[in-house]
Design a protein around this motif. Structure first.
Motif, PDB file in Angstrom:
ATOM      1  N   MET A   1       0.839  -1.187   0.000  1.00 36.09           N
ATOM      2  CA  MET A   1       0.000   0.000   0.000  1.00 36.09           C
ATOM      3  C   MET A   1       0.882   1.247   0.000  1.00 36.09           C
ATOM      4  SD  MET A   1      -2.984   0.920   2.682  1.00 36.09           S
ATOM      5  CE  MET A   1      -2.920   2.535   3.369  1.00 36.09           C
ATOM      6  N   ALA A   2       0.568   2.174  -0.847  1.00 36.81           N
ATOM      7  CA  ALA A   2       1.349   3.412  -0.938  1.00 36.81           C
ATOM      8  C   ALA A   2       1.073   4.288   0.280  1.00 36.81           C
ATOM      9  CB  ALA A   2       0.994   4.158  -2.213  1.00 36.81           C
ATOM     10  N   THR A   3       2.112   4.915   0.761  1.00 42.24           N
ATOM     11  CA  THR A   3       1.959   5.842   1.881  1.00 42.24           C
ATOM     12  C   THR A   3       2.455   7.210   1.456  1.00 42.24           C
ATOM     13  OG1 THR A   3       4.145   5.282   2.724  1.00 42.24           O
ATOM     14  CG2 THR A   3       2.292   4.014   3.591  1.00 42.24           C
ATOM     15  N   GLY A   4       2.253   8.160   2.302  1.00 40.37           N
ATOM     16  CA  GLY A   4       2.710   9.510   2.008  1.00 40.37           C
ATOM     17  C   GLY A   4       4.171   9.700   2.363  1.00 40.37           C
ATOM     18  N   HIS A   5       4.612  10.935   2.186  1.00 40.36           N
ATOM     19  CA  HIS A   5       5.992  11.292   2.504  1.00 40.36           C
ATOM     20  C   HIS A   5       6.091  12.808   2.678  1.00 40.36           C
ATOM     21  CE1 HIS A   5       5.761  11.845  -1.878  1.00 40.36           C
ATOM     22  NE2 HIS A   5       6.657  12.806  -1.686  1.00 40.36           N
ATOM     23  N   PHE A   6       7.238  13.227   3.152  1.00 39.48           N
ATOM     24  CA  PHE A   6       7.559  14.649   3.252  1.00 39.48           C
ATOM     25  C   PHE A   6       8.504  15.013   2.116  1.00 39.48           C
ATOM     26  CE2 PHE A   6       6.522  13.543   7.608  1.00 39.48           C
ATOM     27  CZ  PHE A   6       5.770  14.614   8.033  1.00 39.48           C
ATOM     28  N   ASP A   7       8.299  16.189   1.539  1.00 41.95           N
ATOM     29  CA  ASP A   7       9.258  16.777   0.612  1.00 41.95           C
ATOM     30  C   ASP A   7       9.896  17.962   1.317  1.00 41.95           C
ATOM     31  OD1 ASP A   7       8.861  15.032  -1.487  1.00 41.95           O
ATOM     32  OD2 ASP A   7       7.553  16.369  -2.618  1.00 41.95           O
ATOM     33  N   LEU A   8      11.191  17.897   1.539  1.00 43.58           N
ATOM     34  CA  LEU A   8      11.948  18.991   2.143  1.00 43.58           C
ATOM     35  C   LEU A   8      12.554  19.801   1.011  1.00 43.58           C
ATOM     36  CD1 LEU A   8      13.212  20.421   4.609  1.00 43.58           C
ATOM     37  CD2 LEU A   8      15.036  18.702   4.533  1.00 43.58           C
ATOM     38  N   LYS A   9      12.270  21.111   1.000  1.00 42.85           N
ATOM     39  CA  LYS A   9      12.696  21.959  -0.118  1.00 42.85           C
ATOM     40  C   LYS A   9      13.403  23.214   0.377  1.00 42.85           C
ATOM     41  CE  LYS A   9       8.852  20.519  -3.057  1.00 42.85           C
ATOM     42  NZ  LYS A   9       7.786  20.997  -3.951  1.00 42.85           N
ATOM     43  N   LYS A  10      14.126  23.830  -0.551  1.00 36.13           N
ATOM     44  CA  LYS A  10      14.803  25.100  -0.266  1.00 36.13           C
ATOM     45  C   LYS A  10      14.183  26.160  -1.168  1.00 36.13           C
ATOM     46  CE  LYS A  10      19.421  27.032   0.314  1.00 36.13           C
ATOM     47  NZ  LYS A  10      20.860  26.750   0.175  1.00 36.13           N
ATOM     48  N   ALA A  11      13.738  27.255  -0.564  1.00 30.72           N
ATOM     49  CA  ALA A  11      13.126  28.353  -1.311  1.00 30.72           C
ATOM     50  C   ALA A  11      14.202  29.203  -1.981  1.00 30.72           C
ATOM     51  CB  ALA A  11      12.285  29.209  -0.366  1.00 30.72           C
ATOM     52  N   LYS A  12      13.779  30.025  -2.928  1.00 25.30           N
ATOM     53  CA  LYS A  12      14.717  30.900  -3.635  1.00 25.30           C
ATOM     54  C   LYS A  12      15.443  31.861  -2.689  1.00 25.30           C
ATOM     55  CE  LYS A  12      12.742  30.962  -8.279  1.00 25.30           C
ATOM     56  NZ  LYS A  12      11.927  29.776  -8.235  1.00 25.30           N
ATOM     57  N   ASN A  13      14.796  32.183  -1.555  1.00 24.66           N
ATOM     58  CA  ASN A  13      15.415  33.107  -0.597  1.00 24.66           C
ATOM     59  C   ASN A  13      16.387  32.404   0.347  1.00 24.66           C
ATOM     60  OD1 ASN A  13      13.779  31.749   1.211  1.00 24.66           O
ATOM     61  ND2 ASN A  13      12.553  33.531   1.774  1.00 24.66           N
TER      62      ASN A  13
END
Length: 114
Positions: A1-13
């Motif tokens: 079964m597929a589960t969710g996840h977190f996406d950690l990102k860096k903003a332009k600033n």
């Protein structure tokens, strides 16, 4: 079964933020901006700990009358904000999704791409 996840990102600033992603690929919770990657990771950990607890979710209305919810930590600080929903049933489904998926330990670090 597929589960969710977190996406950690860096903003332009140069600041960091994360999204909690449902199994279907929808963003179900967004964080504030953090000045460091370590602080963003602490925010993710806080979502993992607090999201299963229904009492940590608070329903609110925005200026246009749309309903959304926030996820709060033990210290009552907001650690995540949902999208806006058109009706109360949809916001409840969104909260249930965050309660179910938020404890996932899967984190995709996308900061290296920025």
């Amino acid at each position: 079964m597929a589960t969710g996840h977190f996406d950690l990102k860096k903003a332009k600033n140069g600041q960091f933020y994360f999204h909690l992603i449902a199994a279907n690929g929808d963003v179900i919770l967004s964080s504030e901006m953090y000045t460091t990657k370590a602080a963003a990771n602490k925010g993710i950990h806080s979502v993992q700990v607090n999201s299963p607890d229904k009492s940590r979710h608070e329903v609110r209305k925005n200026k246009s009358g749309k309903t959304y919810f926030v996820l709060k930590a033990r210290n009552h600080q907001i650690i995540g904000i949902s999208e806006s929903y058109g009706n109360e049933n949809a916001v409840k489904q969104g909260m249930q999704s965050v309660m179910k998926v938020g404890s996932t330990e899967k984190v995709r670090d996308l900061t290296k791409d920025n």
